[in-house]
Design a protein around this motif. Structure first.
Motif, PDB file in Angstrom:
ATOM      1  N   SER A   1      -5.858  -6.421  -6.809  1.00  0.00           N
ATOM      2  CA  SER A   1      -4.614  -5.802  -7.283  1.00  0.00           C
ATOM      3  C   SER A   1      -3.956  -6.726  -8.295  1.00  0.00           C
ATOM      4  CB  SER A   1      -3.636  -5.621  -6.121  1.00  0.00           C
ATOM      5  OG  SER A   1      -3.985  -4.502  -5.371  1.00  0.00           O
TER       6      SER A   1
ATOM      7  N   ASP B   1     -12.960   1.688 -12.879  1.00  0.00           N
ATOM      8  CA  ASP B   1     -12.349   2.930 -13.395  1.00  0.00           C
ATOM      9  C   ASP B   1     -12.273   2.898 -14.918  1.00  0.00           C
ATOM     10  OD1 ASP B   1     -11.959   3.315 -10.678  1.00  0.00           O
ATOM     11  OD2 ASP B   1      -9.847   2.736 -10.739  1.00  0.00           O
TER      12      ASP B   1
ATOM     13  N   ALA C   1      -5.429   4.626  -0.777  1.00  0.00           N
ATOM     14  CA  ALA C   1      -4.439   5.264  -1.663  1.00  0.00           C
ATOM     15  C   ALA C   1      -3.108   5.456  -0.941  1.00  0.00           C
ATOM     16  CB  ALA C   1      -4.967   6.608  -2.155  1.00  0.00           C
ATOM     17  N   ASP C   2      -3.149   5.558   0.404  1.00  0.00           N
ATOM     18  CA  ASP C   2      -1.934   5.802   1.169  1.00  0.00           C
ATOM     19  C   ASP C   2      -1.199   4.542   1.617  1.00  0.00           C
ATOM     20  OD1 ASP C   2      -2.207   8.568   0.967  1.00  0.00           O
ATOM     21  OD2 ASP C   2      -3.623   8.592   2.643  1.00  0.00           O
TER      22      ASP C   2
END
Ligand code: C2E
Ligand code: MG
Ligand code: MG
Ligand code: MG
Length: 274
Positions: A120, A181, A75-76
């Motif tokens: 992605s 998700d 996430a970072d």
């Protein structure tokens, strides 16, 4: 006096901004070198078959072992990797590494294990993406049917640049496609009909309070039913307790993943099935 304060806070603001952009720049430079310096690594989290309780797959989850910052969570740095396009070479590295690990596990007798790899949006828009996947499968002798690529709903949205054609070509290679998700994205359900999807992964948002919140339980059950009626397999993410697992099992969910079965760990610690 008020004017001074205003100026001071403006200077403070500027200083913060400079620190931020410096940090950003430093991080971008460091991320550029992360691959060649072998600072990226994969952790693997088990997925179990609900009926048998057997581990049937591993999801590859990216980590960055930064020399000063320590382990950086995806996430970072994945948003930055996407912004800069670095996700394209990084994503190729992830896929290759995951397939190499699968080969090592096959060599030690675990021939039925499946591998899940996250994608992605930026990768799917890359012209050479399907050829890259095909090349990696060939180079690593990866049985395509044992590889599942995970997409998110937003990647399938109109205008995202991801076309049915790209997904059809991936399917032609023999790989499976999952929606990660599921239930949290901003999109219509029409894409379930339009895109060649094999699996749905229920977001852990709906699993977290499944015991107490009847709305969440109803949504999870409805996703299982929806998936099954479309011929898809359904995975529950973020299963942390036996009670949550029991509810999902009663609803006929096919697979489960979460801390209850195992956290993401280095390959050497992965709980291989017997
Ligand atoms: P994801 O694909 O939905 O992966 C599941 C995330 O939930 C992982 O976080 C995992 O550690 C965490 N998780 C698993 N079980 C539980 C649980 O029981 N409870 C809770 N609270 N969390 C659980 P992680 O590893 O930090 O990854 C975050 C996200 O980063 C992933 O979400 C995925 O979207 C992205 N990501 C990770 N690796 C890659 C990669 O190689 N490429 C791309 N494009 N994205 C990646
Ligand atoms: Mg995932
Ligand atoms: Mg997920
Ligand atoms: Mg995610």
């Amino acid at each position: 006096r008020a004017k001074d304060e205003g100026r001071d806070s403006f200077q403070l603001y500027q200083a913060t901004m400079n620190a931020r952009s410096l940090e950003h720049l430093a991080l971008e430079t460091a991320l550029h070198r992360a691959i060649s310096r072998a600072e990226l690594l994969l952790h693997f989290q088990p997925l179990v078959e609900v009926g048998s309780g057997q581990i049937m797959a591993a999801e590859a989850l990216l980590r960055w072992q930064h020399p000063q910052l320590g382990v950086v969570a995806p996430a970072d740095f994945i948003p930055l990797a996407e912004e800069t396009g670095l996700i394209v070479p990084i994503g190729e590295w992830v896929l290759r590494q995951a397939c190499e690990q699968h080969r090592a596990w096959r060599a030690s007798g675990h021939s039925r294990l499946r591998m899940m790899v996250n994608l992605s949006a930026r990768q799917l828009r890359d012209e050479g993406f399907v050829d890259m996947v095909s090349r990696v499968l060939a180079d690593t002798a990866m049985p395509a049917a044992q590889l599942t690529l995970e997409l998110t709903e937003s990647m399938l949205m109109e205008g995202s640049g991801c076309t049915v054609e790209v997904l059809e070509r991936l399917r032609t290679l023999g790989v499976r496609l999952a929606i990660d998700d599921f239930g949290t994205g901003y999109s219509s359900l029409a894409y379930l009909k339009r895109f060649p999807i094999d699996e749905l992964k229920i977001d852990r948002l709906f699993i977290r309070d499944i015991e107490r919140n009847s709305g969440d339980a109803a949504i999870a059950e409805a996703i299982v039913k929806l998936g099954h009626s479309l011929g898809l397999r359904v995975v529950a993410e973020g299963v942390e307790s036996a009670a949550q697992f029991a509810i999902l099992s009663a609803h006929g969910c096919d697979f489960a993943q979460g801390y209850h079965f195992g956290r993401p760990v280095a390959a050497a610690e992965f709980p291989l099935p017997d």
